[in-house]
Motif scaffolding. Sequence first.
Motif, short mmCIF file in Angstrom:
data_model
loop_
_atom_site.label_atom_id
_atom_site.label_comp_id
_atom_site.label_asym_id
_atom_site.label_seq_id
_atom_site.Cartn_x
_atom_site.Cartn_y
_atom_site.Cartn_z
N ILE A 18 0.82 -1.29 0.05
CA ILE A 18 -0.01 0.14 -0.01
C ILE A 18 0.85 1.31 0.08
O ILE A 18 0.66 2.43 -0.61
CB ILE A 18 -1.01 0.06 1.19
CG1 ILE A 18 -1.73 -1.20 0.98
CG2 ILE A 18 -1.60 1.50 1.41
CD1 ILE A 18 -2.66 -1.31 2.25
N LYS A 52 3.82 1.80 -1.22
CA LYS A 52 4.59 1.96 -2.44
C LYS A 52 3.31 2.71 -3.28
O LYS A 52 3.61 3.43 -4.21
CB LYS A 52 4.96 0.65 -3.20
CG LYS A 52 5.75 1.04 -4.53
CD LYS A 52 6.41 -0.36 -4.97
CE LYS A 52 6.89 -0.19 -6.29
NZ LYS A 52 7.63 -1.66 -6.75
N SER A 53 2.00 2.28 -3.42
CA SER A 53 1.27 2.36 -4.25
C SER A 53 0.70 3.86 -3.89
O SER A 53 0.43 4.85 -4.85
CB SER A 53 0.01 1.56 -4.09
OG SER A 53 0.20 0.43 -4.58
N PHE A 70 3.01 6.43 -5.41
CA PHE A 70 2.79 6.70 -6.75
C PHE A 70 1.49 7.54 -6.92
O PHE A 70 1.45 8.24 -7.85
CB PHE A 70 2.24 5.29 -7.81
CG PHE A 70 3.55 4.62 -8.16
CD1 PHE A 70 4.45 5.19 -9.30
CD2 PHE A 70 4.38 3.55 -7.47
CE1 PHE A 70 5.20 4.56 -9.84
CE2 PHE A 70 5.26 3.17 -7.84
CZ PHE A 70 5.92 3.38 -9.21
N GLU A 71 0.34 7.61 -6.04
CA GLU A 71 -0.62 8.40 -6.25
C GLU A 71 -0.38 9.99 -5.99
O GLU A 71 -0.80 10.71 -6.55
CB GLU A 71 -1.69 7.86 -5.13
CG GLU A 71 -2.58 6.57 -5.32
CD GLU A 71 -3.33 6.91 -6.71
OE1 GLU A 71 -3.91 8.05 -6.97
OE2 GLU A 71 -3.37 6.08 -7.61
N THR A 96 -1.05 -7.76 -0.61
CA THR A 96 0.39 -7.38 -0.52
C THR A 96 1.17 -8.40 0.32
O THR A 96 0.59 -9.64 0.06
CB THR A 96 0.39 -6.30 0.43
OG1 THR A 96 -0.16 -6.35 1.60
CG2 THR A 96 -0.50 -5.10 -0.06
N GLN A 104 -6.77 -4.62 -4.35
CA GLN A 104 -5.56 -4.44 -5.01
C GLN A 104 -4.78 -3.19 -4.33
O GLN A 104 -5.59 -2.08 -4.21
CB GLN A 104 -5.60 -4.33 -6.44
CG GLN A 104 -5.84 -5.35 -7.22
CD GLN A 104 -5.05 -6.73 -7.10
OE1 GLN A 104 -4.05 -6.60 -6.93
NE2 GLN A 104 -5.77 -7.69 -6.46
N PRO A 105 -3.56 -3.23 -4.18
CA PRO A 105 -2.88 -1.98 -3.52
C PRO A 105 -3.06 -0.82 -4.34
O PRO A 105 -3.38 0.18 -3.58
CB PRO A 105 -1.39 -2.42 -3.53
CG PRO A 105 -1.47 -4.09 -3.70
CD PRO A 105 -2.59 -4.20 -4.45
N ASP A 106 -3.14 -0.60 -5.48
CA ASP A 106 -3.31 0.73 -6.30
C ASP A 106 -4.69 1.30 -6.06
O ASP A 106 -4.90 2.42 -5.92
CB ASP A 106 -3.14 0.27 -7.71
CG ASP A 106 -1.71 -0.09 -8.24
OD1 ASP A 106 -0.83 0.18 -7.13
OD2 ASP A 106 -1.29 -0.28 -9.32
N GLU A 107 -5.58 0.27 -5.94
CA GLU A 107 -7.04 0.54 -5.89
C GLU A 107 -7.31 1.07 -4.46
O GLU A 107 -7.79 2.18 -3.98
CB GLU A 107 -8.03 -0.71 -6.09
CG GLU A 107 -9.34 -0.38 -5.72
CD GLU A 107 -10.25 -1.88 -5.82
OE1 GLU A 107 -11.68 -1.73 -5.67
OE2 GLU A 107 -9.69 -2.88 -5.46
N ALA A 121 -4.67 2.30 -2.51
CA ALA A 121 -4.09 3.78 -2.15
C ALA A 121 -4.96 4.86 -2.75
O ALA A 121 -5.05 5.86 -2.47
CB ALA A 121 -2.78 3.69 -2.96
N LYS A 122 -5.40 4.66 -3.91
CA LYS A 122 -6.35 5.65 -4.64
C LYS A 122 -7.43 6.29 -3.63
O LYS A 122 -7.50 7.45 -3.52
CB LYS A 122 -6.85 5.14 -5.87
CG LYS A 122 -7.53 6.28 -6.94
CD LYS A 122 -7.87 5.77 -8.18
CE LYS A 122 -8.69 6.95 -9.02
NZ LYS A 122 -9.07 6.47 -10.36
#
Length: 261
Positions: A17, A19-20, A23-24, A190, A211-214, A216-217
């Motif tokens: 999370i 790392k994601s 990126f956000e 993760t 998912q981590p990207d989801e 994190a957003k």
Amino acid sequence: MSQAKSYALITGASKGIGKSIAFEFAKKGYPLLLIARSGEELKALSQDLQLNYSINAPFLSIDLSEKEASLKVTNWIKMNNYPVGFLVNNAGYGVWGDFSKSSLSDQLGMMQLNMNVVVELSHLLVPILSQQKQAYILNISSTAAYQAVPTLAVYSATKAFVLSFTRALRYELAQTSISVTCFSPGPVDTGFASRAGLDALGKMAEKFNMQPDEVAKMAVKAMFNKKSEVIPGFINFISVYANRILPKAFIEKTAAGIYKI
């Protein structure tokens, strides 16, 4: 343009999370301060972010569970005059197993990272955050914060602490420039389960993992919207609501069945 913005300090930034979330922030043009133990992974992430998003992303490889690590992070910030406007307390891990048979040092180390570091960095950085016209603290908790979880006894207790601490801190800072948010995800794809020793639950978890990207957003959006407390995902929200209305003994027995040794 990005250098005119304040820095976002992210703990546990090398994977998952954290790392994601990095990126956000990078997508929004914010410079970053990346904190984690793994120096090689942090270096690769820093280079990736700087190359692809044209932001500054210095990193500090440090084990936050070690004594005075939070103070070292703060001194690093002050020494380099980084204008920090965001604190993301994400670093943490779980230890699974029968409490009486588990390593005491592992349990205490988890408590140090999951709770003490959150308190230490928050206390040390509030004066720095206060220098910004608008600043934010984002604490990553867990749906485990809302119930006792047998075989994850200490982990769930640490996350309950983070939730309670965040609620109180938000109230105390309500009249300041600092907004405080608690974000409590359920299972996320993760390395958490593997480190906790929960590999046996891998296949079952895949059905419910976000998912981590989801995640994190949603976390960053909640923070910018100054939300007090967010539980992402319909199933996670319903499970937390159930904890409020169903008998605790039933909830704990159900949790024990899911995480049984």
